[in-house]
Design a protein around this motif. Structure first.
Motif, PDB file in Angstrom:
ATOM      1  N   TRP A   1      -8.418  -1.281   5.990  1.00  0.00           N
ATOM      2  CA  TRP A   1      -7.505  -2.192   5.308  1.00  0.00           C
ATOM      3  C   TRP A   1      -7.796  -2.254   3.817  1.00  0.00           C
TER       4      TRP A   1
ATOM      5  N   HIS B   1      -3.416   4.421  10.397  1.00  0.00           N
ATOM      6  CA  HIS B   1      -2.351   4.030   9.469  1.00  0.00           C
ATOM      7  C   HIS B   1      -2.980   3.543   8.162  1.00  0.00           C
ATOM      8  N   GLY B   2      -4.056   2.781   8.312  1.00  0.00           N
ATOM      9  CA  GLY B   2      -4.785   2.328   7.125  1.00  0.00           C
ATOM     10  C   GLY B   2      -5.357   3.502   6.344  1.00  0.00           C
TER      11      GLY B   2
ATOM     12  N   TYR C   1      -4.235   6.484   6.154  1.00  0.00           N
ATOM     13  CA  TYR C   1      -3.134   7.153   5.456  1.00  0.00           C
ATOM     14  C   TYR C   1      -2.807   6.439   4.138  1.00  0.00           C
ATOM     15  N   LYS C   2      -2.762   5.126   4.225  1.00  0.00           N
ATOM     16  CA  LYS C   2      -2.474   4.353   2.999  1.00  0.00           C
ATOM     17  C   LYS C   2      -3.562   4.522   1.955  1.00  0.00           C
ATOM     18  N   ARG C   3      -4.797   4.481   2.402  1.00  0.00           N
ATOM     19  CA  ARG C   3      -5.909   4.635   1.447  1.00  0.00           C
ATOM     20  C   ARG C   3      -5.881   6.026   0.825  1.00  0.00           C
TER      21      ARG C   3
ATOM     22  N   PRO D   1       0.373   7.804   9.931  1.00  0.00           N
ATOM     23  CA  PRO D   1       1.034   6.505  10.146  1.00  0.00           C
ATOM     24  C   PRO D   1       1.680   6.416  11.524  1.00  0.00           C
TER      25      PRO D   1
ATOM     26  N   GLN E   1      -3.275   7.874   0.362  1.00  0.00           N
ATOM     27  CA  GLN E   1      -2.180   7.881  -0.622  1.00  0.00           C
ATOM     28  C   GLN E   1      -2.625   7.225  -1.927  1.00  0.00           C
ATOM     29  N   GLU E   2      -3.369   6.140  -1.841  1.00  0.00           N
ATOM     30  CA  GLU E   2      -3.900   5.495  -3.052  1.00  0.00           C
ATOM     31  C   GLU E   2      -4.854   6.440  -3.784  1.00  0.00           C
TER      32      GLU E   2
ATOM     33  N   GLU F   1      -4.173  -6.100   0.506  1.00  0.00           N
ATOM     34  CA  GLU F   1      -2.972  -6.691   1.096  1.00  0.00           C
ATOM     35  C   GLU F   1      -3.148  -6.984   2.587  1.00  0.00           C
ATOM     36  N   GLU F   2      -3.710  -6.019   3.318  1.00  0.00           N
ATOM     37  CA  GLU F   2      -3.920  -6.206   4.752  1.00  0.00           C
ATOM     38  C   GLU F   2      -4.967  -7.295   5.008  1.00  0.00           C
TER      39      GLU F   2
ATOM     40  N   TRP G   1     -12.509   5.041   5.634  1.00  0.00           N
ATOM     41  CA  TRP G   1     -12.051   5.729   4.432  1.00  0.00           C
ATOM     42  C   TRP G   1     -13.220   6.056   3.498  1.00  0.00           C
TER      43      TRP G   1
END
Lengths: 314, 314, 314
Positions: free
Chosen positions: A23, C299-300, C302-304, C291, C306-307, A26-27, C262
């Motif tokens: 996370w 999913h988390g 993937y977001k990290r 995701p 992308q960041e 935001e999460e 991550w």
């Protein structure tokens, strides 16, 4: 009707055995909201570091232990979010060795280091209003001389530098599930030894440790009422506040660990309530009770707990 | 084209090794809808209690065995939902010991207790129209004298009090995966012994047990056709209906248990169909095949099974 | 700032130890989109079959080995999707035995079979524009004469029939986590032996194998920089391209396997970058970084990631 409530949770960001949610801010913000919604007022970061992995960029550990600079300052994030939601944050001390049964550990050296880390953390974060307590992160189930000594020495040091903030520990109990050994031949809790050990330990840590919250998952369910009674009586005798650490993960399943069955959590909470315990902490909300958990069965547990708060199970 | 279908599922609410969904009435209602949508017409509650955990508030077990009063009456809930969706409900008998390999078990005492529980349950729930059968919950893979005797004695008792409702058992088979042992040295099914044992067992339970549904996950896939052929022939010989318990969880993975790969389930269903089996039960829909499961890969399995029903894999 | 990127992923449809998503075409299409969105340009099917389970209907294996006809032609599906999204597809060779440590394996026979399967596959799928390489699916961590010989013989055959398409291997390293043994007494990487073995191996496979991507999860984190340095230097010496196989699953957790934290993935990617490695493949996107994964913690991740691509962790 009075119902014991889960008012605190651990935050297990630098974890030993719980897979990571990955996370971001935001999460986590969303998850603090979900905690707040069920009445959680205290978050306890279980440790600020484990060997080389850190919850904040400790220059001390990066330099002296070759620790890894973390991609995020979780301590800062948790302090901000705790502040935002009006919660107290307890800071968990450093864990230098994952396997501290290791005979080669020099506890005096470890304790000296742990004090310097605590000092560094207080220097960095002591001004956050949400910084409201300390958690001594070593977990013991029976008497362990060096660790009990560290509880006193490190604990006194924490209190001194922070204007006497409260201190929490969360011990185990040496029951059938203590080492994930749930075959019938595994041994049950030795109640006499448990009482003797913890009478001695509490005698030593009284005046330093303010709150003790035994993990309630190491025992078979049948033993829990008696064990909780002993714990509460000992804590009362030694002037220590007694919470229960009502674990929200299931120790009876073939993989470690899914969320617990609601019935079991309810059983454990009621057992604590029946001996006069008034507050529960849980290990831990985000994976095992949260509507945001990676485990969908945690979403169910959250709903059932909300129903409990609303009186459905009275 | 004729396709064997999954027409029944177990309900594993008081589970031994499946983590709990923590569903309430609403979530269960939704799951019964999902079952109905793929043609499931029978739900089989796997047991009404396991040691001190119960699926309904059995005053008998609470009083005599110190069992825990459950927060919900799942039997009542399942009977209502089965009625609502036009399904049959089979009631699973009590399991007094999780580890019934234990030599100290007195089977005569257990059987006597099990009969009284069955009587209590029939007294409480016998008037529900959906109450349509019994499931004898002890699982054996080879001949076990005391348990076979109990099948007859307990089964006859169930039939007598309920106006002859049908009785189901779901045995194992002693193959390479029977005890979660999938190393190459683990032994394969001894077909001769399997045939000999089950010829004897079916000889004894014929006239009591109406349906036998062997678990199809204990064997390596190569052995399944021959084993199913034996099972079907024996059942025909002894006048017992033969279903297959086509397990929807995967026994080949390093953690116990995720949903199975669709290809494997399809393979197993077809193997059963090829020997003339017409109905499958699965262990179990809600965790391993349901669009509501905590395992997202179960959602995929549900979609693939729907495509199967629509003829996509013919 | 230059950042090493994950440009490739394995596709583990016929898996040994990763539970199956049960995706159909639509779900796979969605997942290829998610890959594309983070810059993945190469997909590597880890194997075309494992014992009797196949990724495409190989008439050869169905006939000669009694393999099961798969419900879907995944090779065709992956080639279509790779084409649709402008990616390269590498075809993974057959794995005849799950446990190839087995002494009874006749490697010459296996290699002969593997070549015929490769020929069959090229005959079926060679005309797809996305068919752009081969993956030799046997994994070794130390010198193994027969398998190294097969790398050369099978690899040369693949090149010959396909107009010299590039060949990838992804070896292990014999560190503390190589056999899921993370107790303190498990042995660390023997750097000298690792260097000696891989100097010899690369000497033999140079000119056949074009790319080597060592799995980065077998080592404790402290050993990774030195090991990667050795790998890169050896690959340079022997004229082989060096990627890193940056595993996106976590080998430190009590169940096998959740998505990785991550922070750990970032650490491993940076370690590779620091020795000049420019491309990473991951095992594997769909379960551990997507995701769409059954694991919400992916999913988390993937977001990290992308960041990370957007520069947040520079």
């Amino acid at each position: 009707m009075k119902r014991i409530q889960i008012r605190a949770t651990f935050l297990d960001e630098v974890s030993t055995d719980i897979p990571h949610h990955n996370w971001g801010y935001e999460e986590w913000d969303q998850d603090f909201q979900a905690m707040k919604a069920i009445g959680i007022d205290t978050v306890v970061m279980i440790r600020c570091g484990l060997e080389k992995f850190l919850a904040y960029p400790s220059e001390l550990l990066i330099k002296e232990r070759g620790a890894y600079r973390p991609p995020v300052d979780w301590v800062e994030m948790f302090l901000e979010l705790a502040g935002k939601y009006g919660m107290r944050f307890f800071f968990g001390t450093y864990v230098g060795q994952r396997w501290w049964g290791d005979k080669r550990i020099d506890f005096a050296t470890e304790c000296a280091l742990d004090k310097r880390i605590v000092a560094e953390a207080w220097e960095r974060y002591g001004n956050y209003p949400a910084f409201q307590g300390w958690y001594l992160s070593k977990e013991i189930a029976t008497y362990h001389a060096e660790i009990v000594d560290e509880f006193v020495e490190l604990g006194q040091y924490c209190k001194k530098i922070s204007g006497n903030l409260p201190i929490l520990i969360s011990p185990g109990m040496l029951g059938r599930k203590a080492w994930y050994n749930n075959e019938p031949e595994a041994h049950d809790l030795d109640f006499e030894k448990h009482l003797r050990d913890w009478d001695m330990i509490m005698g030593k840590i009284s005046g330093t440790v303010d709150i003790v919250a035994f993990q309630d998952g190491h025992l078979i369910y049948e033993e829990l009422p008696q064990a909780l009674q002993i714990n509460k009586a000992l804590a009362d005798k030694h002037g220590i506040e007694c919470w229960t650490n009502s674990e929200s993960f299931d120790r009876d399943m073939p993989f470690r660990f899914p969320p617990i069955k609601w019935e079991k959590l309810l059983l454990k909470l009621r057992a604590a309530q029946s001996v006069g315990v008034e507050r529960a902490i849980t290990f831990e909300f985000s994976h095992f009770m949260s509507p945001n958990s990676m485990w969908q069965s945690a979403h169910g547990l959250y709903k059932r707990y909300q129903e409990y708060l609303a009186g459905k199970f009275d």
